[in-house]
Design a protein around this motif. Structure first.
Motif, PDB file in Angstrom:
ATOM      1  N   SER A   6       0.833  -1.205   0.000  1.00 50.05           N
ATOM      2  CA  SER A   6       0.000   0.000   0.000  1.00 50.05           C
ATOM      3  C   SER A   6       0.869   1.256   0.000  1.00 50.05           C
ATOM      4  O   SER A   6       0.541   2.256  -0.637  1.00 50.05           O
ATOM      5  CB  SER A   6      -0.946   0.001   1.201  1.00 50.05           C
ATOM      6  OG  SER A   6      -0.206  -0.031   2.401  1.00 50.05           O
ATOM      7  N   MET A   7       2.007   1.186   0.681  1.00 51.71           N
ATOM      8  CA  MET A   7       2.891   2.353   0.729  1.00 51.71           C
ATOM      9  C   MET A   7       3.473   2.653  -0.656  1.00 51.71           C
ATOM     10  O   MET A   7       3.418   3.798  -1.129  1.00 51.71           O
ATOM     11  CB  MET A   7       4.010   2.101   1.745  1.00 51.71           C
ATOM     12  CG  MET A   7       4.765   3.316   2.169  1.00 51.71           C
ATOM     13  SD  MET A   7       6.260   3.490   1.224  1.00 51.71           S
ATOM     14  CE  MET A   7       7.352   2.456   2.182  1.00 51.71           C
ATOM     15  N   VAL A   8       4.008   1.628  -1.306  1.00 50.18           N
ATOM     16  CA  VAL A   8       4.608   1.825  -2.635  1.00 50.18           C
ATOM     17  C   VAL A   8       3.547   2.306  -3.620  1.00 50.18           C
ATOM     18  O   VAL A   8       3.744   3.280  -4.359  1.00 50.18           O
ATOM     19  CB  VAL A   8       5.271   0.520  -3.144  1.00 50.18           C
ATOM     20  CG1 VAL A   8       5.691   0.670  -4.592  1.00 50.18           C
ATOM     21  CG2 VAL A   8       6.467   0.168  -2.279  1.00 50.18           C
ATOM     22  N   LEU A   9       2.393   1.655  -3.610  1.00 43.33           N
ATOM     23  CA  LEU A   9       1.361   2.010  -4.585  1.00 43.33           C
ATOM     24  C   LEU A   9       0.854   3.440  -4.352  1.00 43.33           C
ATOM     25  O   LEU A   9       0.769   4.246  -5.276  1.00 43.33           O
ATOM     26  CB  LEU A   9       0.196   1.015  -4.528  1.00 43.33           C
ATOM     27  CG  LEU A   9      -0.758   1.155  -5.701  1.00 43.33           C
ATOM     28  CD1 LEU A   9      -0.102   0.649  -6.970  1.00 43.33           C
ATOM     29  CD2 LEU A   9      -2.061   0.410  -5.462  1.00 43.33           C
ATOM     30  N   GLY A  10       0.555   3.762  -3.089  1.00 45.99           N
ATOM     31  CA  GLY A  10       0.074   5.119  -2.779  1.00 45.99           C
ATOM     32  C   GLY A  10       1.079   6.167  -3.220  1.00 45.99           C
ATOM     33  O   GLY A  10       0.735   7.154  -3.873  1.00 45.99           O
ATOM     34  N   MET A  11       2.333   5.916  -2.911  1.00 46.30           N
ATOM     35  CA  MET A  11       3.382   6.884  -3.229  1.00 46.30           C
ATOM     36  C   MET A  11       3.576   7.057  -4.737  1.00 46.30           C
ATOM     37  O   MET A  11       3.590   8.180  -5.236  1.00 46.30           O
ATOM     38  CB  MET A  11       4.694   6.438  -2.568  1.00 46.30           C
ATOM     39  CG  MET A  11       5.872   7.332  -2.840  1.00 46.30           C
ATOM     40  SD  MET A  11       5.791   8.897  -1.968  1.00 46.30           S
ATOM     41  CE  MET A  11       6.502   8.466  -0.390  1.00 46.30           C
ATOM     42  N   VAL A  12       3.689   5.986  -5.480  1.00 50.57           N
ATOM     43  CA  VAL A  12       3.952   6.148  -6.918  1.00 50.57           C
ATOM     44  C   VAL A  12       2.725   6.698  -7.658  1.00 50.57           C
ATOM     45  O   VAL A  12       2.869   7.515  -8.566  1.00 50.57           O
ATOM     46  CB  VAL A  12       4.477   4.864  -7.620  1.00 50.57           C
ATOM     47  CG1 VAL A  12       5.882   4.551  -7.185  1.00 50.57           C
ATOM     48  CG2 VAL A  12       3.551   3.697  -7.444  1.00 50.57           C
ATOM     49  N   ILE A  59       5.954   2.535 -13.946  1.00 46.48           N
ATOM     50  CA  ILE A  59       5.877   1.146 -14.399  1.00 46.48           C
ATOM     51  C   ILE A  59       7.013   0.324 -13.792  1.00 46.48           C
ATOM     52  O   ILE A  59       6.811  -0.796 -13.323  1.00 46.48           O
ATOM     53  CB  ILE A  59       5.927   1.062 -15.938  1.00 46.48           C
ATOM     54  CG1 ILE A  59       4.782   1.868 -16.535  1.00 46.48           C
ATOM     55  CG2 ILE A  59       5.844  -0.379 -16.396  1.00 46.48           C
ATOM     56  CD1 ILE A  59       4.816   1.927 -18.040  1.00 46.48           C
ATOM     57  N   GLY A  60       8.220   0.891 -13.757  1.00 50.92           N
ATOM     58  CA  GLY A  60       9.359   0.190 -13.171  1.00 50.92           C
ATOM     59  C   GLY A  60       9.093  -0.205 -11.725  1.00 50.92           C
ATOM     60  O   GLY A  60       9.326  -1.340 -11.316  1.00 50.92           O
ATOM     61  N   MET A  61       8.546   0.740 -10.952  1.00 50.90           N
ATOM     62  CA  MET A  61       8.243   0.483  -9.539  1.00 50.90           C
ATOM     63  C   MET A  61       7.172  -0.595  -9.405  1.00 50.90           C
ATOM     64  O   MET A  61       7.242  -1.453  -8.522  1.00 50.90           O
ATOM     65  CB  MET A  61       7.749   1.773  -8.869  1.00 50.90           C
ATOM     66  CG  MET A  61       8.838   2.776  -8.614  1.00 50.90           C
ATOM     67  SD  MET A  61      10.071   2.073  -7.506  1.00 50.90           S
ATOM     68  CE  MET A  61      11.503   2.943  -8.035  1.00 50.90           C
ATOM     69  N   ILE A  62       6.166  -0.527 -10.289  1.00 42.76           N
ATOM     70  CA  ILE A  62       5.082  -1.514 -10.231  1.00 42.76           C
ATOM     71  C   ILE A  62       5.640  -2.914 -10.531  1.00 42.76           C
ATOM     72  O   ILE A  62       5.261  -3.891  -9.881  1.00 42.76           O
ATOM     73  CB  ILE A  62       3.953  -1.143 -11.231  1.00 42.76           C
ATOM     74  CG1 ILE A  62       3.257   0.156 -10.801  1.00 42.76           C
ATOM     75  CG2 ILE A  62       2.941  -2.282 -11.364  1.00 42.76           C
ATOM     76  CD1 ILE A  62       2.436   0.060  -9.539  1.00 42.76           C
ATOM     77  N   ILE A  63       6.574  -2.982 -11.484  1.00 38.59           N
ATOM     78  CA  ILE A  63       7.168  -4.285 -11.807  1.00 38.59           C
ATOM     79  C   ILE A  63       7.932  -4.836 -10.600  1.00 38.59           C
ATOM     80  O   ILE A  63       7.768  -5.992 -10.219  1.00 38.59           O
ATOM     81  CB  ILE A  63       8.101  -4.177 -13.043  1.00 38.59           C
ATOM     82  CG1 ILE A  63       7.261  -3.924 -14.297  1.00 38.59           C
ATOM     83  CG2 ILE A  63       8.935  -5.457 -13.211  1.00 38.59           C
ATOM     84  CD1 ILE A  63       8.070  -3.752 -15.566  1.00 38.59           C
ATOM     85  N   ILE A 100      -4.203   9.073  -2.036  1.00 41.49           N
ATOM     86  CA  ILE A 100      -4.768   8.485  -0.815  1.00 41.49           C
ATOM     87  C   ILE A 100      -5.691   7.324  -1.177  1.00 41.49           C
ATOM     88  O   ILE A 100      -5.649   6.256  -0.567  1.00 41.49           O
ATOM     89  CB  ILE A 100      -5.524   9.559   0.011  1.00 41.49           C
ATOM     90  CG1 ILE A 100      -4.529  10.546   0.615  1.00 41.49           C
ATOM     91  CG2 ILE A 100      -6.360   8.904   1.109  1.00 41.49           C
ATOM     92  CD1 ILE A 100      -5.172  11.763   1.274  1.00 41.49           C
ATOM     93  N   ALA A 101      -6.509   7.514  -2.209  1.00 43.78           N
ATOM     94  CA  ALA A 101      -7.443   6.456  -2.627  1.00 43.78           C
ATOM     95  C   ALA A 101      -6.683   5.197  -3.016  1.00 43.78           C
ATOM     96  O   ALA A 101      -7.057   4.086  -2.603  1.00 43.78           O
ATOM     97  CB  ALA A 101      -8.299   6.946  -3.788  1.00 43.78           C
ATOM     98  N   ALA A 102      -5.590   5.355  -3.793  1.00 48.18           N
ATOM     99  CA  ALA A 102      -4.818   4.182  -4.231  1.00 48.18           C
ATOM    100  C   ALA A 102      -4.213   3.468  -3.027  1.00 48.18           C
ATOM    101  O   ALA A 102      -4.317   2.242  -2.898  1.00 48.18           O
ATOM    102  CB  ALA A 102      -3.727   4.610  -5.209  1.00 48.18           C
ATOM    103  N   GLY A 103      -3.592   4.230  -2.104  1.00 49.55           N
ATOM    104  CA  GLY A 103      -2.987   3.630  -0.918  1.00 49.55           C
ATOM    105  C   GLY A 103      -4.025   2.993  -0.019  1.00 49.55           C
ATOM    106  O   GLY A 103      -3.824   1.901   0.522  1.00 49.55           O
TER     107      GLY A 103
END
Ligand code: CU
Length: 298
Positions: free
Chosen positions: A39-45, A127-131, A74-77
């Motif tokens: 959740s932290m990575v997704l919210g941040m990116v 995209i790199g972070m998501i991978i 915030i919604a994504a995280g």
């Protein structure tokens, strides 16, 4: 909105949903620590990337871009943390808030000529972070054997995508130049009137002939002072002129008008090309006070 921007936004949306879906689907196998990380990575990116895009699209309105980017971050995280628990929700929401805020600020502040590159860099970083995030999820709990989930395959797909993505045209909507090419009252005479207000020039795209003397009148119809500066254009300056011409050398054309005033400058452009003109009053160019002047060879 340009197609490339749609691709970018849809890409961000699909990847975000993909990560959230994986979190929901595998929620029974996810530890709190892993969930917080996701959740932290997704919210941040998401916050950062959307923030930069909104900061650029809504340039001059930092309030709206920041607020909107924070809400989306915030919604994504929040959604990524929801299947895990309160710790992950808190982690994700705060990271999203921080990302959105920083992204919007960066987007707002970046110079116009770098906006396009910045969105591209941010999207590829996204995209790199998501991978990497997905590979982490893969190791921790997904443990899928499918070939597409192999890191090497993902990297190859990513590189192919970068190549294709960079073929796409400009990401920045060019509403200014399109709107003003219609009422093109600039070609006609060697007398060019450019209106300035808060915060734009009209017309913002104009053409003049090389080797012909031109007079630019800066008609300030706004509430605050504005100026118009063209850098890098080789010109022959006229000796006479009004008091507000600050001529530095023959590559800078500068004319300044107080609110409600008209000032003019005369010069002869010598080299054909496209030149950017801006208002140099602090903050104005960031708010959209710029345009293009084209010098056409005669
Ligand atoms: Cu200005």
């Amino acid at each position: 909105m340009p197609n490339s921007l749609y691709v970018t936004l849809i890409g961000i949306f699909i990847l975000t949903i993909w990560i959230i879906w994986n979190t929901i689907y595998h929620r029974k196998k996810i530890t709190v620590m892993t969930g917080m990380m996701i959740s932290m990575v997704l919210g941040m990116v998401v916050g950062l990337t959307i923030g930069v895009i909104l900061g650029i699209l809504l340039a001059g309105d930092l309030f709206s871009s920041t607020l909107l980017a924070m809400i989306i971050g915030i919604a994504a995280g929040f959604l990524a943390g929801l299947p895990i628990g309160l710790m992950a929700i808190l982690d994700g929401a705060l990271a999203g808030m921080m990302g959105g805020m920083m992204g919007a600020m960066l987007g707002e502040m970046i110079a116009t000529e770098h906006q396009d590159t910045l969105i591209r860099v941010m999207f590829l970083l996204f995209i790199g972070m998501i991978i990497i995030l997905y590979q982490m999820m893969q190791q921790e709990f997904i443990k899928s054997k499918a070939l597409v989930n192999h890191p090497l395959v993902m990297i190859i797909l990513f590189v192919l995508f970068i190549v294709g993505y960079n073929q796409l045209g400009s990401l920045i909507p060019s509403s200014h130049s399109l709107k003003n090419s219609n009422n093109n009252h600039s070609m006609s005479a060697n007398n060019l009137v450019i209106q300035a207000d808060e915060y734009s020039f009209s017309p913002s795209h104009t053409k003049i002939m090389a080797g012909e003397r031109v007079t630019i009148t800066l008609d300030n119809i706004g509430e605050v002072e504005h100026d118009l500066e063209i850098k890098g254009m080789i010109t022959e300056m006229m000796e006479s002129g009004t008091s507000h011409i600050h001529q530095k050398d023959n590559t800078i054309v500068h004319v300044h008008s107080m609110a409600g005033e008209k000032q003019e400058i005369s010069f002869t452009p010598l080299t054909p090309g496209k030149y950017r003109f801006t208002c140099t009053i602090p903050g104005h160019v960031e708010s959209g006070m710029f345009g293009i002047i084209e010098v056409i060879s005669s």
